[in-house]
Design a protein around this motif. Structure first.
Motif, PDB file in Angstrom:
ATOM      1  N   ASP A   1       0.803  -1.219   0.000  1.00  0.00           N
ATOM      2  CA  ASP A   1       0.000   0.000   0.000  1.00  0.00           C
ATOM      3  C   ASP A   1       0.837   1.271   0.000  1.00  0.00           C
ATOM      4  OD1 ASP A   1      -2.512  -1.459   0.319  1.00  0.00           O
ATOM      5  OD2 ASP A   1      -1.775  -1.882   2.349  1.00  0.00           O
TER       6      ASP A   1
ATOM      7  N   GLN B   1      -5.878  -0.262   1.198  1.00  0.00           N
ATOM      8  CA  GLN B   1      -7.022  -0.293   0.280  1.00  0.00           C
ATOM      9  C   GLN B   1      -7.304  -1.727  -0.147  1.00  0.00           C
ATOM     10  OE1 GLN B   1      -6.542   2.369  -2.994  1.00  0.00           O
ATOM     11  NE2 GLN B   1      -5.932   4.122  -1.722  1.00  0.00           N
ATOM     12  N   ARG B   2      -8.603  -2.053  -0.307  1.00  0.00           N
ATOM     13  CA  ARG B   2      -9.025  -3.369  -0.780  1.00  0.00           C
ATOM     14  C   ARG B   2     -10.140  -3.207  -1.797  1.00  0.00           C
ATOM     15  NH1 ARG B   2      -5.077  -4.068   1.366  1.00  0.00           N
ATOM     16  NH2 ARG B   2      -4.437  -5.573   2.975  1.00  0.00           N
TER      17      ARG B   2
ATOM     18  N   ASN C   1      -8.631  -9.975  -3.818  1.00  0.00           N
ATOM     19  CA  ASN C   1      -7.699  -8.916  -4.177  1.00  0.00           C
ATOM     20  C   ASN C   1      -7.210  -9.037  -5.616  1.00  0.00           C
ATOM     21  OD1 ASN C   1      -7.768  -7.741  -1.670  1.00  0.00           O
ATOM     22  ND2 ASN C   1      -6.158  -9.082  -0.864  1.00  0.00           N
TER      23      ASN C   1
END
Length: 838
Positions: A738, A780-781, A821
């Motif tokens: 990230d 973040q996903r 993901n």
């Protein structure tokens, strides 16, 4: 001729002086000890006579007691003679030991050494001979004393188990009435006979003023003495606090015994001054003070054990109405004991005749009594035994019907003891009268009256213990009902002091108590080591002095010597603890040596016990050894910041078994020393307080990495606790999922401020990044839905929903949601996840 005579006298004196100086050197060693010690020839005569009397067992009790006293005196001499030539014997043994071990079989040693060893061994045998003879004579005397005691105890048991004519047989009652009438008639005849004499009337007229004065004072003291003491106690109590009032009240209340007893003594003196009483009357008057002591002491004791006032602390917790019953029962017991004293003095023993029943103290008296007289005595004592049994029965119920504490709470020891005493009292109260009715009057007397006296002694111990508690609290100015150790120890001493009194009450002879005390003084064998009170006292005194000196030395080192050295705090504590261990060990060793305790004979026993103890105490021994290692090697010291077993804190104390760590939330963690030695320990401040700090930072992708490095370096260099050498470093650690990851690595001058420095750097990083427009990203996903057409299809195409439990919505059968993901979650290879392949 005169000159020649003077010369001869001077020569004679000179020779005499020379002979006197040389005599100790010329005489053999045995001559020096020949006159020392007991006369064994005389002892042989006494011993043979005593052994013959014991074997015959026909002598009277008085003869046996006299013979026993004589043997005891001989035994005392033998005890003292056992230590004859003790110092010289120890010296000779040291000399023999200095010559070395004797040669083994088939070997020889130097002629001079062999001759010297033989001479010293001969002298040692001569010096040990008196002690060995004393030991043999002591053993013989001790055996004779044991045989005499056995004979006397068997006779006492026979007398107590003697079956008298049953007092329940009406045929025995007329004889008892005649005996009571004869006793009263005898006293009256003595009074009338003395009153008819002219000399008696003349003395009565002469002593009339003194007699009247004694009578008046006696009546006043007996009638008003108790009330005077109560008023005095009430007035004095107002001058003190609550505990002081109780202590003073108990002390002053003794006047309730003293004043009436003084009045009764004056009454007896006045009656004796009349000159009207004869032999039987004088015997009765002589026992009146003892009877009065029983009565007045019982009334006083009942008032102290069952007090009237609510402010007084009762030894036994009872309701107020039950206390009144307790005072009545105790007073009646005193009255019955007083009557028994007068009955056994004036009625039961006929002139010149003794009888085989237990007296007031439970001691059997050897008797010569015919059947009729014994039957009369049993009938006369039966009413007193029955009344005594009834009083004991009521008192036993009173002890057992005390208020009990809350359910589940442990009962105090005093209450448990009172319950056991109450149960025993009930058993005696039932068994005693039954035995008396059957005819075992001696056994009944040996149960009833000693039980009453034992209850009095136990109550007296409780009263004295309460007095000691109140007095101690008053002197030490304790608030409320605080408990202290000193009154408990005093109570234990009082309990021990009451044991011989109780033994005498229940029939033990004073010779038995003296024998127990003698054996206690001589000590007892423990694994070949003789322990005596003198040795134990010497051990305690020497060890206490050694322990005190050790503590003084530790205090001097800790406060005066070690602070002036270059040792750090941990080293000082290690030195102080080491001195303490060595000092205590040396004090114990010196105490054992001073007490004369030879532990060599206990080596085998200690070796056998060490195996079993080793398995049971291996953890304790392991922790102790680990504590010694910690003090010697000092991997951690007091004041260090350590981390062990997931716990982090400051070392506050290193003891023999464990180490105490204070965590940062101010809780104490006790860590066994074995864990610190065998486990993994992180010491953050070992040797110095410098330490490294790592601060991790992440920035968004696309940020200028060189700019970030420069900003972080400026922040690290600006902090006052960051060391210049080595300088702080900033590292670009890699590309994270990230963010772009950086680390600040600095050395702090004081690692104890690690958390505060870390917090301050985070504040500055957030401020600088905000000012420079640098973004700190967050995780973040992406969420992808597989088979979305199943969720948006027409209602008619949707399969019927599965039945749902009551109160819950129905769900479609074929709908699934995937969280992934992977951008290509649909598996078509285009990476858009829409499933069309484009």
């Amino acid at each position: 001729m005169q000159i020649l005579a003077r010369i001869l006298v001077r020569v004679f004196l000179a020779l005499t002086l020379a002979a006197g100086l040389s005599a100790p050197m010329a005489l053999p060693l045995a001559a020096a000890t020949e006159n020392a010690g007991p006369d064994y020839r005389a002892w042989e005569t006494v011993a043979k006579r005593a052994e013959s009397a014991v074997a015959d067992a026909r002598a009277s009790d008085a003869a046996f007691k006299e013979l026993r006293d004589e043997i005891v005196n001989w035994r005392t001499q033998f005890t003292a003679a056992q230590d004859a030539n003790k110092e010289r014997i120890q010296t000779l043994r040291g000399q023999i030991a200095a010559l070395g071990d004797p040669p083994e079989e088939g070997q020889t040693e130097a002629r001079e050494i062999a001759q010297r060893r033989t001479a010293l061994t001969k002298q040692l045998a001569q010096l040990e001979a008196p002690g060995l003879a004393a030991v043999e004579a002591f053993s013989r005397a001790d055996g004779i004393i044991r045989e005499i005691d056995r004979i006397l105890r068997e006779r006492q048991a026979d007398q107590l188990l003697r079956l008298s004519p049953t007092p329940a047989n009406p045929a025995n009652w007329p004889g008892a009435l005649k005996r009571v009438n004869a006793a009263g008639q005898q006293i009256m005849d003595e009074i009338l006979r003395n009153a008819a004499r002219d000399t008696a009337r003349s003395d009565l007229k002469t002593n009339a003023p003194a007699i009247v004065g004694f009578l008046a004072l006696a009546l006043v003291l007996m009638a008003r003495g108790r009330r005077w003491i109560e008023r005095l106690s009430s007035r004095l109590s107002r001058l003190f606090a609550l505990r002081g009032q109780r202590a003073v009240g108990t002390l002053v209340s003794l006047g309730q015994i003293a004043l009436p007893l003084a009045g009764l003594t004056l009454l007896v003196s006045a009656l004796r001054e009349t000159g009207l009483f004869g032999t039987q009357g004088e015997a009765l008057l002589g026992h009146l003070p003892l009877a009065g002591l029983f009565l007045f002491a019982a009334i006083w004791l009942g008032g102290r054990v069952f007090p009237r006032a609510e402010m007084d602390e009762p030894p036994l917790g009872l309701w107020p109405d039950r206390r009144a019953e307790g005072r009545f029962l105790v007073s009646m017991m005193g009255l019955v004991l007083a009557l028994l004293t007068l009955v056994q003095t004036a009625i039961v023993p006929l002139p010149g005749v003794s009888r085989g029943v237990a007296n007031l103290w439970g001691e059997a008296r050897q008797v010569v009594m015919d059947q009729a007289t014994e039957a009369a005595a049993a009938v006369i004592e039966l009413p007193l035994v029955v009344v005594g049994g009834l009083l004991l029965f009521r008192f036993g119920l009173l002890l057992r019907r005390r208020p009990r504490g809350p359910e589940g709470e442990e009962q105090p020891f005093r209450d448990r003891l009172a319950g056991l005493v109450g149960t025993g009292t009930l058993i005696v109260a039932i068994l005693g009268p039954l035995l008396a009715v059957i005819g075992y009057v001696a056994a009944a007397n040996a149960l009833i009256w000693p039980t009453m006296l034992s209850l009095g002694v136990i109550g007296l111990v409780f009263v004295v213990l309460n007095f000691v508690n109140n007095l101690y609290a008053f002197v030490m100015r304790l608030e409320g009902d605080e408990d202290s150790l000193a009154p408990v120890l005093i109570g234990f001493a009082l309990s021990l002091a009451a044991v011989p009194v109780l033994a005498l009450i229940w029939g033990a002879r004073p010779d038995d108590l003296a024998e127990v005390w003698t054996r206690f003084q001589n000590g007892f064998d423990l694994g070949g080591v003789r322990l005596s009170p003198t040795a134990l006292l010497t051990f305690g005194v020497v060890f206490t002095l050694g322990y005190g000196l050790t503590r003084l030395m530790q205090g001097a080192l800790k406060s005066s010597v070690l602070p002036r050295t270059k040792l750090d705090t941990g080293g000082r504590n290690a030195v102080v603890s080491g001195v303490g261990y060595v000092g205590i060990f040396a004090a114990a060793l010196l105490a054992i040596t001073s007490a004369g305790i030879d532990l060599s004979s206990l080596a085998i026993v200690a070796g056998a016990l060490s195996v079993g103890i080793g398995f049971g105490l291996q953890n304790i021994v392991s922790n102790f050894v680990s504590g010694i290692i910690l003090l010697i090697e000092r991997p951690i010291s007091q004041g260090d910041w350590i981390e062990v077993g997931g716990q982090m804190g400051i070392v506050k104390d290193i003891s023999v078994r464990s180490t105490r760590i204070e965590t940062f939330d101010r809780t104490d963690v006790i860590v066994p020393n074995a864990d610190l030695v065998a486990g993994q320990v992180t010491n953050w401040t070992r040797g110095n307080v410098t330490g490294r700090l790592i601060v991790k930072v992440g920035v968004a992708y696309g940020t200028d990495t060189r700019k970030v490095e420069r900003i972080l370096t400026e922040i690290a260099e600006a902090h006052p606790l960051v060391m210049v050498d080595p300088p702080p470093r900033v590292y670009f650690m890699g590309f994270g999922a990230d963010s772009l990851d950086f680390e600040i690595r600095v050395m702090l001058s004081d690692v104890n401020f690690k958390l505060s420095v870390n917090s301050e750097m985070h504040h500055q990083i957030a401020e600088r990044f905000k000012a420079e427009g640098i973004e700190i990203p967050y995780a973040q996903r992406d969420v992808w839905l597989r088979n979305p057409e199943a969720l948006v299809s027409a209602p008619q195409a949707v399969a019927p929903a599965s039945p749902a439990p009551s109160g819950k919505p129905a769900l479609p059968d074929r709908a699934s949601i995937a969280f992934n993901n992977d951008p290509d979650a649909d598996g078509d290879g285009d990476g858009d996840g829409d499933g069309d392949g484009r």
